[in-house]
Design an enzyme around this catalytic site. Structure first.
Site, PDB file in Angstrom:
ATOM      1  N   SER A   1    -118.061 -12.990  16.608  1.00 33.37           N
ATOM      2  CA  SER A   1    -118.990 -13.963  16.017  1.00 33.37           C
ATOM      3  C   SER A   1    -119.390 -14.929  17.123  1.00 33.37           C
ATOM      4  O   SER A   1    -118.612 -15.170  18.059  1.00 33.37           O
ATOM      5  CB  SER A   1    -118.300 -14.754  14.897  1.00 33.37           C
ATOM      6  OG  SER A   1    -119.069 -15.901  14.550  1.00 33.37           O
TER       7      SER A   1
ATOM      8  N   TYR B   1    -110.907 -19.504  11.909  1.00 39.61           N
ATOM      9  CA  TYR B   1    -111.849 -18.377  12.032  1.00 39.61           C
ATOM     10  C   TYR B   1    -112.340 -18.268  13.481  1.00 39.61           C
ATOM     11  O   TYR B   1    -112.351 -17.182  14.068  1.00 39.61           O
ATOM     12  CB  TYR B   1    -113.024 -18.576  11.071  1.00 39.61           C
ATOM     13  CG  TYR B   1    -114.072 -17.490  11.166  1.00 39.61           C
ATOM     14  CD1 TYR B   1    -113.837 -16.227  10.634  1.00 39.61           C
ATOM     15  CD2 TYR B   1    -115.299 -17.718  11.790  1.00 39.61           C
ATOM     16  CE1 TYR B   1    -114.788 -15.213  10.725  1.00 39.61           C
ATOM     17  CE2 TYR B   1    -116.261 -16.726  11.874  1.00 39.61           C
ATOM     18  CZ  TYR B   1    -116.007 -15.477  11.344  1.00 39.61           C
ATOM     19  OH  TYR B   1    -116.947 -14.485  11.428  1.00 39.61           O
TER      20      TYR B   1
HETATM   21  N1  LIG Z   1    -122.339 -12.723   7.962  1.00 36.78           N
HETATM   22  C1  LIG Z   1    -122.280 -13.505   9.035  1.00 36.78           C
HETATM   23  O1  LIG Z   1    -122.983 -14.539   9.124  1.00 36.78           O
HETATM   24  C2  LIG Z   1    -121.367 -13.167  10.169  1.00 36.78           C
HETATM   25  C3  LIG Z   1    -121.509 -13.888  11.374  1.00 36.78           C
HETATM   26  C4  LIG Z   1    -120.676 -13.594  12.426  1.00 36.78           C
HETATM   27  C5  LIG Z   1    -119.726 -12.601  12.315  1.00 36.78           C
HETATM   28  N2  LIG Z   1    -119.599 -11.915  11.124  1.00 36.78           N
HETATM   29  C6  LIG Z   1    -118.563 -10.890  11.067  1.00 36.78           C
HETATM   30  O2  LIG Z   1    -119.157  -9.676  10.643  1.00 36.78           O
HETATM   31  C7  LIG Z   1    -118.162  -8.857  10.027  1.00 36.78           C
HETATM   32  C8  LIG Z   1    -118.720  -8.284   8.732  1.00 36.78           C
HETATM   33  O3  LIG Z   1    -118.988  -9.362   7.871  1.00 36.78           O
HETATM   34  P1  LIG Z   1    -120.130  -9.338   6.770  1.00 36.78           P
HETATM   35  O4  LIG Z   1    -121.027 -10.479   7.046  1.00 36.78           O
HETATM   36  O5  LIG Z   1    -120.699  -7.997   6.620  1.00 36.78           O
HETATM   37  O6  LIG Z   1    -119.239  -9.751   5.506  1.00 36.78           O
HETATM   38  P2  LIG Z   1    -119.063  -9.102   4.053  1.00 36.78           P
HETATM   39  O7  LIG Z   1    -120.377  -8.753   3.495  1.00 36.78           O
HETATM   40  O8  LIG Z   1    -118.180 -10.093   3.335  1.00 36.78           O
HETATM   41  O9  LIG Z   1    -118.242  -7.768   4.354  1.00 36.78           O
HETATM   42  C9  LIG Z   1    -116.906  -7.837   4.788  1.00 36.78           C
HETATM   43  C10 LIG Z   1    -116.340  -6.446   4.742  1.00 36.78           C
HETATM   44  O10 LIG Z   1    -114.947  -6.531   5.142  1.00 36.78           O
HETATM   45  C11 LIG Z   1    -114.163  -5.895   4.168  1.00 36.78           C
HETATM   46  N3  LIG Z   1    -112.861  -6.534   4.058  1.00 36.78           N
HETATM   47  C12 LIG Z   1    -112.589  -7.829   3.836  1.00 36.78           C
HETATM   48  N4  LIG Z   1    -111.265  -8.011   3.717  1.00 36.78           N
HETATM   49  C13 LIG Z   1    -110.692  -6.788   3.861  1.00 36.78           C
HETATM   50  C14 LIG Z   1    -109.365  -6.329   3.822  1.00 36.78           C
HETATM   51  N5  LIG Z   1    -108.336  -7.158   3.587  1.00 36.78           N
HETATM   52  N6  LIG Z   1    -109.127  -5.015   4.009  1.00 36.78           N
HETATM   53  C15 LIG Z   1    -110.159  -4.160   4.218  1.00 36.78           C
HETATM   54  N7  LIG Z   1    -111.441  -4.536   4.279  1.00 36.78           N
HETATM   55  C16 LIG Z   1    -111.701  -5.848   4.097  1.00 36.78           C
HETATM   56  C17 LIG Z   1    -114.928  -6.038   2.859  1.00 36.78           C
HETATM   57  O11 LIG Z   1    -114.610  -4.975   1.981  1.00 36.78           O
HETATM   58  P3  LIG Z   1    -113.698  -5.081   0.647  1.00 36.78           P
HETATM   59  O12 LIG Z   1    -113.928  -6.435   0.064  1.00 36.78           O
HETATM   60  O13 LIG Z   1    -114.171  -3.960  -0.177  1.00 36.78           O
HETATM   61  O14 LIG Z   1    -112.306  -4.890   1.173  1.00 36.78           O
HETATM   62  C18 LIG Z   1    -116.364  -5.862   3.348  1.00 36.78           C
HETATM   63  O15 LIG Z   1    -116.686  -4.496   3.412  1.00 36.78           O
HETATM   64  C19 LIG Z   1    -116.930  -9.736   9.851  1.00 36.78           C
HETATM   65  O16 LIG Z   1    -115.990  -9.443  10.868  1.00 36.78           O
HETATM   66  C20 LIG Z   1    -117.462 -11.144  10.053  1.00 36.78           C
HETATM   67  O17 LIG Z   1    -116.474 -12.023  10.564  1.00 36.78           O
HETATM   68  C21 LIG Z   1    -120.397 -12.163  10.062  1.00 36.78           C
END
Ligand SMILES: NC(=O)c1ccc[n+]([C@@H]2O[C@H](COP(=O)([O-])OP(=O)(O)OC[C@H]3O[C@@H](n4cnc5c(N)ncnc54)[C@H](OP(=O)(O)O)[C@@H]3O)[C@@H](O)[C@H]2O)c1
Length: 264
Positions: free
Chosen positions: A143, A155
């Site tokens: 991130s 985080y």
């Molecule tokens: N969105 C942003 O603004 C942003 C910015 C910077 C970085 N990121 C990073 O991008 C990545 C993806 O995030 P996203 O934005 O796509 O978020 P999201 O829509 O909340 O998706 C998160 C994914 O992680 C899975 N997950 C969460 N906890 C888990 C666990 N205990 N075991 C297995 N799977 C788990 C969830 O699946 P289940 O709930 O089905 O387990 C879901 O598929 C993350 O690493 C996040 O830190 C996001």
């Protein structure tokens, strides 16, 4: 696993939603078979079915909680034993917990387990096979908050780990055909924000990227062999300047005596 165009299998964690689901779509479109990992089996199955139909690839699903030691080891064993694996996308992640004094300690631990421990152990599980076959890649989703602590240290700390771990690994595999990439998304429109207790629409529209655009850009960075990809960064020379300054700074951090300002 089928492999008619020899792309092999991509393992994607956190594929049930958001950025991970877009990676699944794009990588199937590029000809990878897929192993999709997350807790919500129903969503994984639904996506798997859609991708099998759309791209005619083999897509399997592992329902696992990556914060659970037994589940994590099960995933490690499965992917370490699968010789078809050519790509690991460590994408699963949890946000939130901005204030340490009031953070839920168990939730903070879960965040560290998913964002740091699982990413490390899954990397360790596939890396020997990738090196032995001398092909493939590991993509770690960090991130931009790796470089910013104003939203709290937990985080941000997990994502700083992801960047340092990945940069170190990028050096470790230099000279092989294995690629290693850290991706630093900025604000990306997914469920992540709501799950972290925030409203993404409180941010200016101009700084919010779609998950589609974020992943497409990150895949361009991967194809170029970038160690660190920041999709929103317009002027790439700023990253070079930052990393160069950090390296130069490190060169001044050792001495046989404390600096004069610390004289007792
Ligand atoms: N969105 C942003 O603004 C942003 C910015 C910077 C970085 N990121 C990073 O991008 C990545 C993806 O995030 P996203 O934005 O796509 O978020 P999201 O829509 O909340 O998706 C998160 C994914 O992680 C899975 N997950 C969460 N906890 C888990 C666990 N205990 N075991 C297995 N799977 C788990 C969830 O699946 P289940 O709930 O089905 O387990 C879901 O598929 C993350 O690493 C996040 O830190 C996001």
């Amino acid at each position: 696993m089928s492999g008619q165009d020899n792309k092999g299998t991509a393992v994607i964690t956190g594929a049930s939603a958001g950025i991970g689901a877009v990676y699944a779509d794009r990588l199937a479109g590029q000809g990878y078979d897929l192993v999709l990992v997350a807790r919500r089996a129903d969503r994984l199955e639904e996506l798997a079915e859609k991708l099998r139909y759309a791209y005619k690839r083999e897509v399997s699903v592992i329902a696992a909680d990556l914060a659970d030691d037994n589940d994590l080891r099960r995933v490690e064993q499965l992917i370490a034993a699968d010789d078809s694996v050519t790509l690991l996308v460590n994408n699963a992640g949890i946000g939130g917990q901005q204030v340490v004094a009031t953070a839920d300690a168990d939730e903070a631990e879960r965040m560290i387990k998913v964002n740091v421990i699982a990413l490390t152990r899954l990397t360790r599980a596939v890396l020997p096979g990738l090196l032995a076959r001398n092909r493939g890649a590991i993509v770690n989703i960090a991130s931009v908050l790796a470089y910013e602590t104003s939203f709290g240290g937990i985080y941000s700390g997990t994502k700083a780990y992801v960047v340092n771990f990945t940069e170190g690994l990028h050096r470790e595999v230099a000279g092989t055909n294995v690629k290693v990439q850290a991706v630093l998304p900025g604000a990306t429109r997914t469920d992540f924000w709501e799950l972290a207790g925030s409203d993404i629409d409180n941010l200016p529209k101009e700084i919010i990227m779609s998950a589609d655009d974020m992943v497409d850009a990150a895949l361009v960075g991967l194809a170029r062999g970038e160690a660190v990809t920041v999709p929103a960064l317009v002027d790439a020379s700023k990253l070079d300047t930052f990393l160069g300054a950090r390296q130069a700074f490190y060169g001044s951090l050792h001495a046989d005596k404390p600096a004069a300002r610390y004289a007792a």
